[in-house]
Design a protein around this motif. Structure first.
Motif, PDB file in Angstrom:
ATOM      1  N   MET A 201       0.839  -1.200   0.000  1.00  0.00           N
ATOM      2  CA  MET A 201       0.000   0.000   0.000  1.00  0.00           C
ATOM      3  C   MET A 201       0.877   1.254   0.000  1.00  0.00           C
ATOM      4  SD  MET A 201      -2.840  -1.414   2.631  1.00  0.00           S
ATOM      5  CE  MET A 201      -3.851   0.008   2.831  1.00  0.00           C
ATOM      6  N   ARG A 202       1.938   1.211   0.820  1.00  0.00           N
ATOM      7  CA  ARG A 202       2.869   2.354   0.846  1.00  0.00           C
ATOM      8  C   ARG A 202       3.533   2.518  -0.511  1.00  0.00           C
ATOM      9  NH1 ARG A 202       4.346   0.282   6.138  1.00  0.00           N
ATOM     10  NH2 ARG A 202       3.834   1.812   7.729  1.00  0.00           N
ATOM     11  N   TYR A 203       3.931   1.406  -1.129  1.00  0.00           N
ATOM     12  CA  TYR A 203       4.638   1.473  -2.406  1.00  0.00           C
ATOM     13  C   TYR A 203       3.744   2.083  -3.496  1.00  0.00           C
ATOM     14  CZ  TYR A 203       7.261   0.124  -6.517  1.00  0.00           C
ATOM     15  OH  TYR A 203       7.934   0.164  -7.706  1.00  0.00           O
ATOM     16  N   VAL A 204       2.496   1.602  -3.561  1.00  0.00           N
ATOM     17  CA  VAL A 204       1.573   2.144  -4.576  1.00  0.00           C
ATOM     18  C   VAL A 204       1.288   3.618  -4.277  1.00  0.00           C
ATOM     19  CG1 VAL A 204      -0.737   1.923  -5.587  1.00  0.00           C
ATOM     20  CG2 VAL A 204       0.573  -0.119  -5.081  1.00  0.00           C
ATOM     21  N   ALA A 205       1.134   3.948  -2.975  1.00  0.00           N
ATOM     22  CA  ALA A 205       0.894   5.352  -2.597  1.00  0.00           C
ATOM     23  C   ALA A 205       2.072   6.228  -3.035  1.00  0.00           C
ATOM     24  CB  ALA A 205       0.695   5.458  -1.083  1.00  0.00           C
ATOM     25  N   SER A 206       3.306   5.718  -2.874  1.00  0.00           N
ATOM     26  CA  SER A 206       4.479   6.516  -3.277  1.00  0.00           C
ATOM     27  C   SER A 206       4.532   6.688  -4.791  1.00  0.00           C
ATOM     28  CB  SER A 206       5.762   5.872  -2.750  1.00  0.00           C
ATOM     29  OG  SER A 206       6.037   4.690  -3.446  1.00  0.00           O
ATOM     30  N   LEU A 207       4.145   5.651  -5.538  1.00  0.00           N
ATOM     31  CA  LEU A 207       4.132   5.753  -7.006  1.00  0.00           C
ATOM     32  C   LEU A 207       3.138   6.825  -7.465  1.00  0.00           C
ATOM     33  CD1 LEU A 207       4.169   1.969  -8.054  1.00  0.00           C
ATOM     34  CD2 LEU A 207       6.032   3.605  -8.329  1.00  0.00           C
ATOM     35  N   SER A 215      -3.054   6.818 -11.044  1.00  0.00           N
ATOM     36  CA  SER A 215      -3.683   6.381  -9.803  1.00  0.00           C
ATOM     37  C   SER A 215      -3.426   4.888  -9.666  1.00  0.00           C
ATOM     38  CB  SER A 215      -5.190   6.675  -9.798  1.00  0.00           C
ATOM     39  OG  SER A 215      -5.836   5.919 -10.792  1.00  0.00           O
ATOM     40  N   GLY A 216      -3.545   4.386  -8.444  1.00  0.00           N
ATOM     41  CA  GLY A 216      -3.217   2.980  -8.208  1.00  0.00           C
ATOM     42  C   GLY A 216      -4.303   2.282  -7.431  1.00  0.00           C
ATOM     43  N   MET A 308      -8.391  -1.202  -2.616  1.00  0.00           N
ATOM     44  CA  MET A 308      -7.724  -0.029  -2.045  1.00  0.00           C
ATOM     45  C   MET A 308      -7.341   0.886  -3.199  1.00  0.00           C
ATOM     46  SD  MET A 308      -7.551  -2.139   0.619  1.00  0.00           S
ATOM     47  CE  MET A 308      -6.254  -3.331   0.646  1.00  0.00           C
ATOM     48  N   HIS A 309      -7.938   2.070  -3.200  1.00  0.00           N
ATOM     49  CA  HIS A 309      -7.700   2.981  -4.328  1.00  0.00           C
ATOM     50  C   HIS A 309      -6.864   4.172  -3.852  1.00  0.00           C
ATOM     51  CE1 HIS A 309      -8.531   4.893  -8.149  1.00  0.00           C
ATOM     52  NE2 HIS A 309      -8.788   6.004  -7.489  1.00  0.00           N
ATOM     53  N   PHE A 310      -5.820   4.490  -4.598  1.00  0.00           N
ATOM     54  CA  PHE A 310      -4.926   5.596  -4.233  1.00  0.00           C
ATOM     55  C   PHE A 310      -4.949   6.631  -5.353  1.00  0.00           C
ATOM     56  CE2 PHE A 310      -3.439   1.746  -2.308  1.00  0.00           C
ATOM     57  CZ  PHE A 310      -3.094   2.117  -1.030  1.00  0.00           C
TER      58      PHE A 310
END
Ligand SMILES: [Zn+2]
Length: 339
Positions: A201-207, A215-216, A308-310
């Motif tokens: 989740m952190r990795y996708v949020a950072s991307l 968006s991820g 989980m949508h970022f």
């Protein structure tokens, strides 16, 4: 087959629904090529097993039996609707627009034991410890199919999942996909050890925060009903290994066998094929925990279907109230997706 007809009747929006003889006639004339798997080695959904056991034990209590049947069909309908969302995303990805959908999973390790040779049947090697290689498959729908093979000393954890996601995205970028404009979805099963955890989740949020992807999304089907097209691909890999690979003494031999398999693979939507040997993995977990010390608790029950949508505040239509660099991690839990 009667169960499928009852599900069809509950699912169909049509005013006049087909009778069972008509349903059966259409099935046998148009879909007779489809086969149901007789048995499966995978664990079954606890909810399904519970309702089926109650239905079979309530033969003398018709009302109670009917209630259990209704509960079972409602559950099956709900999982079908979850699955339909994935199929819709897959269809959009195959159209090669701004949607990128990757499904990632690991294959049963017992298929990749080294050394693989008929000599190992000898009594002399009875107590010989044979390591099991790890194999992870990724289908980037409409783009490529990739296999990642690694030695047993490389753990199957969130670090490996980050590495594989990074490699998949890099290959898409090299192929000319403008990821910064794309909606990227990673579909996986509910294993918390690999994808459904705070590190990914952190990795996708950072991307998303860095603008690498538009968006991820991390998307998971419910436990017991998470098997999808990637598992069907694994079935073909297992058959190929069983029938065509008589001898494989090292992991490199399995890499060559997988390259041969991917050359024969008929998936017209995914023209590119990759087989990657993972020799080492970077420490994503340490870096992400340090770079983004955000509490990401609250995923909920491990078995529930989750998306989980970022996205960035600006993309969500919210006004930026701080510096533009202070992109806020927006975590939306959609549960269940379409109930
Ligand atoms: Zn179930």
């Amino acid at each position: 087959m009667k169960e499928y007809w009852i599900q069809y009747k509950r699912q169909s929006q049509a005013e006049h629904k087909a009778s069972f003889p008509t349903f059966w006639r259409v099935w046998s004339s148009h879909y007779s090529f489809m086969r149901f798997r007789s048995t499966s080695s995978h664990a079954q959904c606890s909810e399904c097993v519970k309702h089926k056991a109650l239905i079979s034990s309530l033969a003398d209590h018709l009302n109670a039996r009917k209630v259990q049947q209704d509960l079972l069909y409602t559950h099956l309908q709900a999982q079908f609707r979850d699955r339909s969302c994935y199929w819709r995303m897959r269809g959009l990805a195959r159209a090669r627009g701004l949607d990128v959908v990757c499904i990632q999973d690991g294959i049963d390790q017992s298929k990749f034991i080294v050394p693989r040779t008929s000599l190992m049947r000898a009594k002399t090697f009875e107590g010989f410890m044979r390591p099991k290689l790890h194999l992870v498959g990724v289908i980037a729908h409409g783009r490529h199919v990739a296999f990642y093979i690694s030695e047993p000393n490389i753990p199957k954890d969130s670090n490996t999942s980050c590495e594989i996601l990074a490699d998949s995205l890099q290959r898409l970028a090299v192929a000319g996909v403008d990821l910064s404009a794309c909606r990227v979805t990673l579909q996986a099963d509910n294993t918390c050890r690999e994808v459904k955890n705070g590190i990914l989740m952190r990795y996708v949020a950072s991307l998303v925060s860095d603008g690498v992807i538009g968006s991820g999304r991390l998307s998971f089907l419910r436990t017991g009903h998470s098997h999808e097209d990637i598992d069907q691909l694994f079935g073909r890999v297992a058959s190929f290994i069983k029938l065509k690979v008589r001898t494989a003494l090292t992991s490199s031999d399995f890499v060559h066998a997988l390259e041969e398999f991917t050359r024969q693979l008929d998936r017209p939507f995914e023209p590119q094929r990759f087989v990657v040997k993972l020799d080492s993995i970077r420490d994503w977990r340490g870096w992400l925990s340090e770079a983004m010390p955000v509490s990401l608790k609250g995923i909920g029950g491990p078995g529930a279907p989750h998306v989980m949508h970022f996205c960035r505040r600006v993309d969500a239509g919210l006004l930026l109230q701080r510096e533009a660099t202070m992109f806020e991690l927006r975590l939306a839990l959609v549960r269940p997706l379409c109930a």
